[in-house]
Motif scaffolding. Sequence first.
Motif, PDB file in Angstrom:
ATOM      1  N   ASP A  65      25.807  10.974  26.757  1.00 42.91           N
ATOM      2  CA  ASP A  65      25.026  10.204  25.792  1.00 42.91           C
ATOM      3  C   ASP A  65      23.634  10.827  25.786  1.00 42.91           C
ATOM      4  O   ASP A  65      23.514  11.999  25.456  1.00 42.91           O
ATOM      5  N   LEU A  66      22.606  10.113  26.176  1.00 41.78           N
ATOM      6  CA  LEU A  66      21.292  10.738  26.311  1.00 41.78           C
ATOM      7  C   LEU A  66      21.291  11.757  27.445  1.00 41.78           C
ATOM      8  O   LEU A  66      20.570  12.745  27.410  1.00 41.78           O
ATOM      9  N   LYS A  67      22.110  11.490  28.462  1.00 41.02           N
ATOM     10  CA  LYS A  67      22.165  12.358  29.632  1.00 41.02           C
ATOM     11  C   LYS A  67      23.374  13.285  29.553  1.00 41.02           C
ATOM     12  O   LYS A  67      24.524  12.838  29.576  1.00 41.02           O
ATOM     13  N   LYS A  68      23.111  14.575  29.410  1.00 33.63           N
ATOM     14  CA  LYS A  68      24.183  15.558  29.435  1.00 33.63           C
ATOM     15  C   LYS A  68      24.590  15.805  30.891  1.00 33.63           C
ATOM     16  O   LYS A  68      23.852  15.528  31.821  1.00 33.63           O
ATOM     17  N   SER A  69      25.786  16.327  31.065  1.00 32.59           N
ATOM     18  CA  SER A  69      26.244  16.592  32.426  1.00 32.59           C
ATOM     19  C   SER A  69      25.383  17.684  33.048  1.00 32.59           C
ATOM     20  O   SER A  69      25.003  18.655  32.393  1.00 32.59           O
ATOM     21  N   ASP A  70      25.061  17.496  34.309  1.00 32.01           N
ATOM     22  CA  ASP A  70      24.302  18.500  35.048  1.00 32.01           C
ATOM     23  C   ASP A  70      24.880  18.608  36.454  1.00 32.01           C
ATOM     24  O   ASP A  70      25.904  17.997  36.772  1.00 32.01           O
ATOM     25  N   GLU A  71      24.221  19.378  37.300  1.00 27.61           N
ATOM     26  CA  GLU A  71      24.742  19.617  38.651  1.00 27.61           C
ATOM     27  C   GLU A  71      24.880  18.319  39.445  1.00 27.61           C
ATOM     28  O   GLU A  71      25.862  18.117  40.158  1.00 27.61           O
ATOM     29  N   GLU A  72      23.909  17.432  39.287  1.00 28.42           N
ATOM     30  CA  GLU A  72      23.948  16.171  40.033  1.00 28.42           C
ATOM     31  C   GLU A  72      25.125  15.305  39.589  1.00 28.42           C
ATOM     32  O   GLU A  72      25.861  14.753  40.420  1.00 28.42           O
ATOM     33  N   ILE A  73      25.318  15.187  38.281  1.00 28.31           N
ATOM     34  CA  ILE A  73      26.428  14.377  37.764  1.00 28.31           C
ATOM     35  C   ILE A  73      27.762  14.981  38.178  1.00 28.31           C
ATOM     36  O   ILE A  73      28.683  14.271  38.607  1.00 28.31           O
ATOM     37  N   MET A  74      27.897  16.290  38.057  1.00 27.50           N
ATOM     38  CA  MET A  74      29.169  16.945  38.394  1.00 27.50           C
ATOM     39  C   MET A  74      29.482  16.820  39.883  1.00 27.50           C
ATOM     40  O   MET A  74      30.647  16.867  40.280  1.00 27.50           O
ATOM     41  N   LYS A  75      28.454  16.626  40.688  1.00 29.73           N
ATOM     42  CA  LYS A  75      28.659  16.450  42.132  1.00 29.73           C
ATOM     43  C   LYS A  75      29.391  15.140  42.419  1.00 29.73           C
ATOM     44  O   LYS A  75      30.175  15.055  43.363  1.00 29.73           O
ATOM     45  N   TYR A  76      29.141  14.116  41.595  1.00 31.60           N
ATOM     46  CA  TYR A  76      29.682  12.785  41.874  1.00 31.60           C
ATOM     47  C   TYR A  76      30.807  12.344  40.943  1.00 31.60           C
ATOM     48  O   TYR A  76      31.495  11.369  41.248  1.00 31.60           O
ATOM     49  N   CYS A  77      31.001  13.021  39.823  1.00 37.49           N
ATOM     50  CA  CYS A  77      32.060  12.586  38.905  1.00 37.49           C
ATOM     51  C   CYS A  77      33.307  13.453  39.050  1.00 37.49           C
ATOM     52  O   CYS A  77      33.261  14.567  39.579  1.00 37.49           O
ATOM     53  N   HIS A  78      34.418  12.926  38.557  1.00 31.07           N
ATOM     54  CA  HIS A  78      35.670  13.671  38.558  1.00 31.07           C
ATOM     55  C   HIS A  78      35.682  14.708  37.447  1.00 31.07           C
ATOM     56  O   HIS A  78      36.155  15.835  37.626  1.00 31.07           O
ATOM     57  N   LYS A  79      35.139  14.312  36.289  1.00 32.66           N
ATOM     58  CA  LYS A  79      35.127  15.199  35.132  1.00 32.66           C
ATOM     59  C   LYS A  79      34.140  14.642  34.111  1.00 32.66           C
ATOM     60  O   LYS A  79      33.895  13.440  34.076  1.00 32.66           O
TER      61      LYS A  79
END
Length: 217
Positions: free
Chosen positions: A189-203
């Motif tokens: 949404d406003l926040k695109k995926s980045d290194e921090e998000i990819m560290k904690y999400c499955h996909k």
Amino acid sequence: MNEIKAVLFDMDGVIFDTERIYLDIWTKVFDKYGYKMTKEVYVSVMGRGRKNVIKTFLDVYGQDLPIIRMYDEKDDSLVQVIDKGEVPMKFGAKEILNFLKENGYKIALATSAKRDRLNKQLKMGDIKKVFDAIVCGDDVINAKPDPEIFLKAAKKLSVNPENCIVIEDSPAGIKAAYNAKMIGLHVEDLKKSDEEIMKYCHKSFKNLLEIKEYLKR
């Protein structure tokens, strides 16, 4: 993924396109009081609950920031926007909710929003009946990234955390899903995926229709 029995949704930025409206309103309120709201500051507080938002804004802008008065003005403006029906649903929201319902998944809404606002938005979207459980900011003590809200939603559904998917747009929400030991799927949404998000999400996905297709496979 074969053991998934329930899908938990955040509301703002996932089901409804609220975050852009929030940012626009906050920007205007901050301008009025001689401060500059930035997208980066706003993204850092998304989904974290009012107490954490206030603390962050005071830390960033200084203790003289009249944040309580500003929050009241923001709330009044947001109510007007919602009452006018100007908050659209996100692309693919109804499609994924219908798909999950038709395929026997339990569905919960887990949002930091207060009950009054969430009820208005669910009525506007005519989707309240879709959810098997709803947990909102009034029901929890600890805001995301604490897992409390997701764990309460899973308990209401009578589903173990490890059998739940969480769909979230904010870093705080994705961390909360991870802390709850659930499978976090990030939707941009406003926040695109980045290194921090990819560290904690499955996909991470561009929109809800992509997630729907992923679940179908």
